[in-house]
Motif scaffolding. Structure first.
Motif, PDB file in Angstrom:
ATOM      1  N   ASP A 104       0.821  -1.217   0.000  1.00 34.83           N
ATOM      2  CA  ASP A 104       0.000   0.000   0.000  1.00 34.83           C
ATOM      3  C   ASP A 104       0.854   1.265   0.000  1.00 34.83           C
ATOM      4  O   ASP A 104       0.536   2.246  -0.673  1.00 34.83           O
ATOM      5  N   LYS A 105       1.925   1.245   0.761  1.00 36.90           N
ATOM      6  CA  LYS A 105       2.739   2.449   0.923  1.00 36.90           C
ATOM      7  C   LYS A 105       3.732   2.669  -0.216  1.00 36.90           C
ATOM      8  O   LYS A 105       4.226   3.788  -0.395  1.00 36.90           O
ATOM      9  N   LYS A 106       4.032   1.607  -0.983  1.00 33.83           N
ATOM     10  CA  LYS A 106       5.115   1.695  -1.950  1.00 33.83           C
ATOM     11  C   LYS A 106       4.690   1.540  -3.416  1.00 33.83           C
ATOM     12  O   LYS A 106       5.122   2.318  -4.276  1.00 33.83           O
ATOM     13  N   VAL A 107       3.898   0.537  -3.709  1.00 30.57           N
ATOM     14  CA  VAL A 107       3.726   0.122  -5.111  1.00 30.57           C
ATOM     15  C   VAL A 107       2.942   1.130  -5.934  1.00 30.57           C
ATOM     16  O   VAL A 107       3.351   1.485  -7.042  1.00 30.57           O
ATOM     17  N   TYR A 108       1.827   1.613  -5.416  1.00 36.08           N
ATOM     18  CA  TYR A 108       1.009   2.541  -6.206  1.00 36.08           C
ATOM     19  C   TYR A 108       1.777   3.816  -6.548  1.00 36.08           C
ATOM     20  O   TYR A 108       1.802   4.248  -7.698  1.00 36.08           O
ATOM     21  N   ASP A 109       2.417   4.413  -5.551  1.00 34.19           N
ATOM     22  CA  ASP A 109       3.124   5.677  -5.789  1.00 34.19           C
ATOM     23  C   ASP A 109       4.245   5.511  -6.808  1.00 34.19           C
ATOM     24  O   ASP A 109       4.462   6.384  -7.654  1.00 34.19           O
ATOM     25  N   ALA A 110       4.970   4.387  -6.731  1.00 37.64           N
ATOM     26  CA  ALA A 110       6.063   4.160  -7.683  1.00 37.64           C
ATOM     27  C   ALA A 110       5.526   3.915  -9.092  1.00 37.64           C
ATOM     28  O   ALA A 110       6.049   4.468 -10.069  1.00 37.64           O
ATOM     29  N   SER A 111       4.490   3.089  -9.212  1.00 40.94           N
ATOM     30  CA  SER A 111       3.943   2.795 -10.540  1.00 40.94           C
ATOM     31  C   SER A 111       3.314   4.035 -11.168  1.00 40.94           C
ATOM     32  O   SER A 111       3.406   4.242 -12.386  1.00 40.94           O
ATOM     33  N   LYS A 112       2.721   4.889 -10.345  1.00 45.01           N
ATOM     34  CA  LYS A 112       2.099   6.116 -10.843  1.00 45.01           C
ATOM     35  C   LYS A 112       3.116   7.006 -11.549  1.00 45.01           C
ATOM     36  O   LYS A 112       2.801   7.664 -12.550  1.00 45.01           O
ATOM     37  N   LYS A 113       4.343   7.012 -11.047  1.00 47.35           N
ATOM     38  CA  LYS A 113       5.386   7.839 -11.664  1.00 47.35           C
ATOM     39  C   LYS A 113       5.704   7.357 -13.078  1.00 47.35           C
ATOM     40  O   LYS A 113       6.084   8.152 -13.943  1.00 47.35           O
ATOM     41  N   ILE A 114       5.566   6.063 -13.299  1.00 46.50           N
ATOM     42  CA  ILE A 114       5.808   5.524 -14.639  1.00 46.50           C
ATOM     43  C   ILE A 114       4.673   5.914 -15.574  1.00 46.50           C
ATOM     44  O   ILE A 114       4.896   6.272 -16.730  1.00 46.50           O
ATOM     45  N   TRP A 115       3.430   5.862 -15.092  1.00 47.16           N
ATOM     46  CA  TRP A 115       2.284   6.213 -15.939  1.00 47.16           C
ATOM     47  C   TRP A 115       2.284   7.689 -16.298  1.00 47.16           C
ATOM     48  O   TRP A 115       1.915   8.069 -17.402  1.00 47.16           O
ATOM     49  N   VAL A 116       2.661   8.525 -15.320  1.00 45.60           N
ATOM     50  CA  VAL A 116       2.413   9.958 -15.418  1.00 45.60           C
ATOM     51  C   VAL A 116       3.567  10.728 -16.058  1.00 45.60           C
ATOM     52  O   VAL A 116       3.351  11.615 -16.872  1.00 45.60           O
ATOM     53  N   PHE A 117       4.795  10.365 -15.670  1.00 38.63           N
ATOM     54  CA  PHE A 117       5.940  11.149 -16.123  1.00 38.63           C
ATOM     55  C   PHE A 117       6.559  10.595 -17.393  1.00 38.63           C
ATOM     56  O   PHE A 117       6.288   9.460 -17.810  1.00 38.63           O
ATOM     57  N   THR A 118       7.444  11.389 -17.987  1.00 45.05           N
ATOM     58  CA  THR A 118       8.306  10.948 -19.075  1.00 45.05           C
ATOM     59  C   THR A 118       9.729  11.378 -18.723  1.00 45.05           C
ATOM     60  O   THR A 118       9.957  12.091 -17.743  1.00 45.05           O
ATOM     61  N   GLY A 119      10.685  10.912 -19.520  1.00 42.95           N
ATOM     62  CA  GLY A 119      12.056  11.368 -19.355  1.00 42.95           C
ATOM     63  C   GLY A 119      12.683  10.961 -18.039  1.00 42.95           C
ATOM     64  O   GLY A 119      12.486   9.855 -17.532  1.00 42.95           O
TER      65      GLY A 119
END
Length: 238
Positions: A104-119
């Protein structure tokens, strides 16, 4: 509120809602599924989750239970006559809760960065995500499931993210299986369970959903994680 004793307020791509669907399926509980439009939240959702105003919400005999991992524990304790999801040993139960909390504390926040950001920001997110996956893979090791021989609470907390792995891999241009082969073997093993396979949407359908959301929100808004509107709210529940 007439109808079923058990009602689930949910949104189909939510990895958090999928947890509840798996738990209900493991227990063989019949329930009424009510898909929610989270851009136009229903009066029932606002009534049953007035604090967070998010899905999933389980309504049992008119009473609401919120937050997915709490709901899964409630299901296990309420329908305790079959398919236990928590270990019987107190120490093992504590460990199962620890790993579910870690997810809960780790996976969503990390995966969100892949979906949202580039570069560069996406690369940082990808590195963080892989590191977290390796930690989880280390816990599973050569065991069939998180806590040993039996599928349960900790497995449910993580396996729903598997439906989003394809989106992470496609957007981030990497292979989770190459980085964490034992983790993917575990996920595929979980998918052999009917409760899991029928609760998780097709991964390519998830990717299509993401692209559709991105188009609606506009590319210029995608990097603004904290202001990511409805999409961020939809999936930030635990």
């Amino acid at each position: 509120m007439a109808g079923s004793d058990v009602i689930l307020l949910d949104f189909w791509p939510s990895m958090f809602g999928m947890r509840v669907r798996i738990a209900l399926a493991e227990k063989g509980i019949k329930y009424e599924y009510r898909e929610q439009d989270l851009q136009n939240k229903s009066a029932l959702l606002l009534e049953m989750n007035p604090i967070h105003k998010k899905i999933p919400v389980l309504i049992h005999k008119g009473k609401a239970i919120n937050e997915s991992n709490i709901i899964v524990q409630y299901i296990d304790e309420t329908w305790n006559d079959k398919s236990p999801l928590m270990p019987s040993d107190p120490y093992a139960r504590a460990q199962a809760r620890f790993w579910a909390d870690y997810v809960d504390k780790k996976v969503y926040d990390a995966s969100k960065k892949i979906w949202v950001f580039t570069g560069e920001e996406q690369e940082k997110g990808k590195k963080e995500f892989i590191e977290i996956m390796k930690v989880l893979e280390g816990q599973i090791g050569d065991k069939p499931y998180f806590m040993g021989e039996s599928f349960g609470y900790a497995d449910i907390s993580l396996v729903t993210f598997y439906s989003w792995f394809y989106t992470c891999e496609t957007l981030g241009n990497f292979s989770i299986e190459k980085e964490c082969p034992k983790l993917i073997a575990w996920a595929k093993r979980c998918m052999q369970r009917e409760s899991v396979s029928k609760s998780l949407p097709d991964s390519k359908k998830i990717y299509e959903f993401w692209n559709d959301m991105k188009s609606k929100l506009g590319h210029e808004h995608v990097p603004e994680v904290e202001n990511f509107g409805s999409f961020h709210v939809w999936f930030s529940t635990g």
